[in-house]
Design an enzyme around this catalytic site. Structure first.
Site: not given
Ligand SMILES: Cc1cc2nc3c(=O)[nH]c(=O)nc-3n(C[C@H](O)[C@H](O)[C@H](O)COP(=O)(O)OP(=O)(O)OC[C@H]3O[C@@H](n4cnc5c(N)ncnc54)[C@H](O)[C@@H]3O)c2cc1C
Length: 312
Positions: A135, A138-139
């Site tokens: 992701c 997200c990261d």
């Protein structure tokens, strides 16, 4: 105390499940929506969405916030949990979650979408959360100023790389075949960043590191030589698999484990069980089609409930 039997349980909080929830709420069905999270794949969208009508350009997070706000206008109960099993006995469905909760309902809509396909190579599991990610939104921000690789040369891979190019010092895209599958627009955007290098005919073999990822090993299929690039992060974007394993016995699947549904009603082979969005066999997998199928499924669930209530 008498056990509650819901009219409808919706499993999944992506575009299909949320739309089904809005329709069910408007029909005043006693509805419970169980989901691991809100947004599904839309929350992972790295660049702006430009093909959802009414919004020429909108981020995935923003669109999902709007969907969620709309859903919460209606009287719907929500459980944040993961469904692990669905069974049906005497017209009643039982839905069990990984936190050992059990819920009963007269109908079910499955809208569990799809989850990232794994590469199944050495280091992938070991370094998950330690440099390996599925992701980018997200990261990605953890890799500011670092070197990263994206595995997969489709649109998802290119969009991830474009997003990362704003943060990272260098971005590699590794693609197994001899050409990328991303559309022209994404290829041009990637070129404009000046930071993205595409490596074709690369078969990824291993992710190496100590506490954290340090490098990526791949076979150069042209020369059949093994090569290693130094990277701090590896983002895997090699497609999706439907999240349907927990439905064994209740539905039929195609060869990709997608649920077979009747296209007008989204009905499965089990009366009262409907499926909408990316978890089923539809060819076009987009937000707008997932929403359409969520609406059809809720409509069909309402019809089904009317019939069984009339007959009981
Ligand atoms: C990187 C990327 C970019 C994309 N870009 C676009 C775009 O620009 N335009 C576009 O139209 N489409 C785009 N798509 C496709 C679009 O996001 C999907 O088609 C859409 O999200 C499908 O919606 P869905 O509700 O069927 O499934 P999902 O979005 O996958 O949602 C499924 C939901 O179910 C939940 N869930 C799964 N299993 C369980 C379980 N066992 N128990 C409880 N909950 C569960 C998940 O947590 C999630 O909330 C993109 C997809 C990706 C990955």
């Amino acid at each position: 105390m008498k056990e509650e039997i819901w009219d409808l349980i919706i499993i999944g909080g992506g575009p299909a499940g949320i739309t089904a929830g809005i329709y069910a709420g408007r029909q005043k069905l006693q509805t419970l929506l169980i989901t691991k999270n809100f947004g599904g794949q839309v929350g992972e969208k790295a660049v702006k969405i430009e093909n959802y009508p009414g919004f020429e350009e909108i981020s995935g997070q923003e669109l999902i916030e709007k969907f969620k706000k709309h859903l919460l206008k209606y009287e719907i109960s929500i459980e944040i949990d993961e469904v692990k099993k669905v069974t049906k006995e005497n017209q009643i469905f039982q839905v069990e979650t990984i936190s050992q909760k059990k819920f009963k309902s007269l109908s079910v809509i499955v809208a569990t979408g799809a989850e990232p396909r794994k590469l199944n190579i050495k280091g992938e599991k070991e370094f998950l959360g330690k440099g390996v990610s599925y992701c980018v939104t997200c990261d990605g921000p953890l890799f500011r100023g670092k070197r990263v690789a994206v595995i997969g040369g489709g649109n998802a891979g290119f969009e991830a790389a474009i997003f990362l190019a704003d943060l990272a010092s260098k971005v590699y895209i590794l693609e197994f075949s001899d050409k990328v599958r991303a559309d022209k627009e994404n290829q041009e955007l990637a070129k404009k960043t000046g930071k993205i290098e595409v490596i074709l005919k690369a078969q990824v073999k291993e992710i190496k590191g100590e506490n954290f990822v340090k490098s990526l090993v791949f076979e150069d299929l042209s020369s059949q030589k093994e090569k290693e690039i130094l990277v701090d992060g590896v983002f895997i974007e090699v497609g999706r698999v439907p999240a349907t394993q927990f439905l064994q016995g209740l539905v039929d699947f195609n060869e990709k484990n997608e649920i077979l549904t009747e296209p007008e009603t989204m009905a499965t082979k089990t009366p009262g069980l409907f499926a909408a969005g990316d978890c089923n066999q539809g060819i076009v997998k987009q937000i707008v089609t997932a929403c359409g199928e969520g609406a059809k499924a809720a409509w069909s669930a309402y019809d089904y409930l009317q019939k069984i209530k009339l007959n009981s």
